[in-house]
Design a protein around this motif. Sequence first.
Motif: not given
Length: 395
Positions: A18, A20-22, A24-26, A53, A55, A84
Amino acid sequence: MFKPVSISDHIYYVGVNDRTKHLFEALWPLPSGVSYNSYLIDDEKVVLIDTVDICYSDIFFKKIDRILSGRSIDYLIINHMEPDHSGSLRLLKKLYPGIQIIGNKKTFEMVKGFYDVDGPFHEVKDGDELSSGKHTLRFYMTPMVHWPETMMTYEISTETLFSGDAFGSFGALNGAVMDKDFNADPYWDEMYRYYADIVGKYGSPVQKALQKLSAVPVKTICSTHGPVWQEHIPQVISVYDKLSRYEGEPGVVIAYGSMYGNTEQTAEVIASELSACGVRDIVMHNVSKTHLSYIIKDIFKYNGILVGSPTYSNELFPGIQSLLDKIETRDIKNRYFGCFGSFAWAGAAVKRMSLFAKHVGWEMVGIPVEQKFTLTPDKYDECVALAQAMAKKIL
């Protein structure tokens, strides 16, 4: 397409990256991405260990089919239910409706709660074994590393430990999967940060898991994040052992907030004197610029902490308050603590930081420095004295 990645005898890596995700766990920054690792054992009975995940489920299922060529999966072993890793479960059940879900009692409650998926379930307990043909899988319950249902799966013939989130790290895998095939250096700091941010509170359960597995021979560690470990297993275990014991290396983290530079001046003086006293590892963080994820990582790494805050509306500077809250949540032990602050008309920050140290059980070092307005000669000397006291303590 998707050339199979073999780890050992009929054991394959089918995880994904991944990039892309900025967060982890927001919550936690992912500047180098993260991997979601899943593993397939191609035996008389086909065994899948964890998923990925949702996605990335399309890539995930294509990797599986590349190995199985249309054959079915007999067992899904769930070591950890965090989404995830379990996010593709509903789709997996639709593709392979006969798949049997292997886990413990707490696992099944979460499977139903998250995904409304019914079995068939096969419950395992500590030490239970399952044969897939040539491979025998043994299960170890490791609750609270770092969820209550977490467990590990050990393949006996290849001495492979599927460890769930334990021994994981942030960072996507750049080409190769196994540590013997690339330079693993960038992953050590990310392992520290991953442990500090995700696992940090659960030092005692980690220690229990390490003790339970101490007599188990391990040639490969297959975590759910980061590299597959083969060459660096002693170092990996050592990192988790040290972090879960809260054993900080000799060094000082200076974390401060500063609205107009006055508290920062104090931090600079303290850092300079620490260096003059022979402290070689000094890390400075402005909480308004550095994400708390990295500050917490360094607080796990070093045994000396100096925190500086201006008084802000009769409270701590918000960034410092947030940092102290996250430290308290992680129940970090065995640290030496000093504090400093500034104010313009009424001081409260130093008092609140001193109370924090008492509350979490850290040893106060030196006399706190609290300056009104800007740094004066007498306060400069107090900064030097605080630095000298910290240097003497940690060295």
